[in-house]
Design a protein around this motif. Sequence first.
Motif, PDB file in Angstrom:
ATOM      1  N   VAL A  95       0.838  -1.204   0.000  1.00  0.00           N
ATOM      2  CA  VAL A  95       0.000   0.000   0.000  1.00  0.00           C
ATOM      3  C   VAL A  95       0.870   1.250   0.000  1.00  0.00           C
ATOM      4  O   VAL A  95       0.591   2.225  -0.715  1.00  0.00           O
ATOM      5  CB  VAL A  95      -0.961  -0.003   1.203  1.00  0.00           C
ATOM      6  CG1 VAL A  95      -1.778   1.287   1.243  1.00  0.00           C
ATOM      7  CG2 VAL A  95      -1.889  -1.203   1.140  1.00  0.00           C
ATOM      8  N   ARG A  96       1.946   1.221   0.793  1.00  0.00           N
ATOM      9  CA  ARG A  96       2.853   2.367   0.810  1.00  0.00           C
ATOM     10  C   ARG A  96       3.442   2.627  -0.567  1.00  0.00           C
ATOM     11  O   ARG A  96       3.569   3.775  -0.999  1.00  0.00           O
ATOM     12  CB  ARG A  96       3.970   2.135   1.822  1.00  0.00           C
ATOM     13  CG  ARG A  96       3.560   2.363   3.275  1.00  0.00           C
ATOM     14  CD  ARG A  96       4.749   2.201   4.192  1.00  0.00           C
ATOM     15  NE  ARG A  96       5.848   3.075   3.795  1.00  0.00           N
ATOM     16  CZ  ARG A  96       7.080   2.987   4.277  1.00  0.00           C
ATOM     17  NH1 ARG A  96       7.375   2.043   5.175  1.00  0.00           N
ATOM     18  NH2 ARG A  96       8.008   3.821   3.882  1.00  0.00           N
ATOM     19  N   ILE A  99       1.074   4.371  -2.820  1.00  0.00           N
ATOM     20  CA  ILE A  99       0.848   5.774  -2.461  1.00  0.00           C
ATOM     21  C   ILE A  99       2.118   6.608  -2.618  1.00  0.00           C
ATOM     22  O   ILE A  99       2.129   7.646  -3.281  1.00  0.00           O
ATOM     23  CB  ILE A  99       0.339   5.887  -1.013  1.00  0.00           C
ATOM     24  CG1 ILE A  99      -1.027   5.218  -0.863  1.00  0.00           C
ATOM     25  CG2 ILE A  99       0.258   7.361  -0.588  1.00  0.00           C
ATOM     26  CD1 ILE A  99      -1.518   5.148   0.578  1.00  0.00           C
ATOM     27  N   GLU A 100       3.205   6.157  -1.985  1.00  0.00           N
ATOM     28  CA  GLU A 100       4.384   7.003  -1.857  1.00  0.00           C
ATOM     29  C   GLU A 100       5.162   7.180  -3.154  1.00  0.00           C
ATOM     30  O   GLU A 100       5.672   8.275  -3.419  1.00  0.00           O
ATOM     31  CB  GLU A 100       5.298   6.440  -0.773  1.00  0.00           C
ATOM     32  CG  GLU A 100       4.713   6.548   0.633  1.00  0.00           C
ATOM     33  CD  GLU A 100       5.713   6.172   1.709  1.00  0.00           C
ATOM     34  OE1 GLU A 100       6.783   6.818   1.770  1.00  0.00           O
ATOM     35  OE2 GLU A 100       5.449   5.226   2.459  1.00  0.00           O
ATOM     36  N   THR A 103       3.234   9.543  -5.684  1.00  0.00           N
ATOM     37  CA  THR A 103       3.104  10.867  -5.083  1.00  0.00           C
ATOM     38  C   THR A 103       4.444  11.591  -5.075  1.00  0.00           C
ATOM     39  O   THR A 103       4.538  12.782  -5.415  1.00  0.00           O
ATOM     40  CB  THR A 103       2.556  10.762  -3.649  1.00  0.00           C
ATOM     41  OG1 THR A 103       1.282  10.109  -3.663  1.00  0.00           O
ATOM     42  CG2 THR A 103       2.397  12.138  -3.028  1.00  0.00           C
ATOM     43  N   ASN A 155      -2.167  16.839   0.264  1.00  0.00           N
ATOM     44  CA  ASN A 155      -3.267  15.932   0.605  1.00  0.00           C
ATOM     45  C   ASN A 155      -3.060  15.437   2.029  1.00  0.00           C
ATOM     46  O   ASN A 155      -2.306  14.488   2.263  1.00  0.00           O
ATOM     47  CB  ASN A 155      -3.306  14.765  -0.389  1.00  0.00           C
ATOM     48  CG  ASN A 155      -4.524  13.868  -0.199  1.00  0.00           C
ATOM     49  OD1 ASN A 155      -5.017  13.698   0.912  1.00  0.00           O
ATOM     50  ND2 ASN A 155      -5.008  13.298  -1.289  1.00  0.00           N
ATOM     51  N   LEU A 158      -3.856  11.677   2.746  1.00  0.00           N
ATOM     52  CA  LEU A 158      -2.811  10.778   2.261  1.00  0.00           C
ATOM     53  C   LEU A 158      -1.679  10.676   3.281  1.00  0.00           C
ATOM     54  O   LEU A 158      -1.181   9.573   3.560  1.00  0.00           O
ATOM     55  CB  LEU A 158      -2.297  11.294   0.917  1.00  0.00           C
ATOM     56  CG  LEU A 158      -1.170  10.533   0.216  1.00  0.00           C
ATOM     57  CD1 LEU A 158      -1.309  10.691  -1.299  1.00  0.00           C
ATOM     58  CD2 LEU A 158       0.206  11.038   0.659  1.00  0.00           C
ATOM     59  N   VAL A 162      -0.368   7.189   5.344  1.00  0.00           N
ATOM     60  CA  VAL A 162       1.010   6.712   5.360  1.00  0.00           C
ATOM     61  C   VAL A 162       1.572   6.721   6.772  1.00  0.00           C
ATOM     62  O   VAL A 162       2.298   5.807   7.177  1.00  0.00           O
ATOM     63  CB  VAL A 162       1.887   7.554   4.414  1.00  0.00           C
ATOM     64  CG1 VAL A 162       3.360   7.157   4.553  1.00  0.00           C
ATOM     65  CG2 VAL A 162       1.426   7.387   2.974  1.00  0.00           C
TER      66      VAL A 162
END
Length: 223
Positions: A95-96, A99-100, A103, A155, A158, A162
């Motif tokens: 998941v990280r 997202i990371e 981004t 965000n 977000l 995290v």
Amino acid sequence: MAPQKRPALPPLGGRTPNFRERVVDVLRAALIAGELLPGEVYSAPALAPRLGVSATPVREAMLELVKEGMVDIVPNKGFRVTAVSDRQLDEYKHVRSLIEIPTTVGLAATADAGDLEALRPLAVEIVDSAAKGDLIAYIEADLAFHLGLLALAGNDHLVEVVRDLRRRSRLYGLTALVEAGRLGASAEEHLELLDVLLARDAQGVHEVMTRHLGHVRGLWAAH
């Protein structure tokens, strides 16, 4: 085989306006770093001397960590560190990554150069903490750096997602990396990341972030 003896937690150095939060932060970092071992029961009176504080703020901090799922209450004994499975850790890392990485890559085009440079002292602190083998300072500076970087995307939700994933993770291999003198390589990646962001090199950012999160997987596999 007897469990490896972990280094003592650093003293907090005196009361500050956010003293209770500081105790929570130090204990949380110790849990993430694996200095407090999964399945072990720790009492507030036993932990307090290691932090240089009284038992009361430690007990209050541990109760806060109960809410985060990092420890469980053991009646009349203390708090048991919750175990996190390899599958859970892999899911957190997945998941990280989703997202990371994108981004942070996006920040190569949008982040203000001054805002990126403002994160350099944290990156330097990460490197210095790695050189000293100060895992608590390393974890705290690493968290502040990455959340500060993600905050530049604008965000807030977000960032909180995290933050929660990082708190749930465990980096059991940090002590071994310190002893082998290899933690510095991972620490230096924070400076490398800032440099490729400032160069507006989106591909370079993707490569550094992918490599960096790959190291995280190795850290929790090392237990």
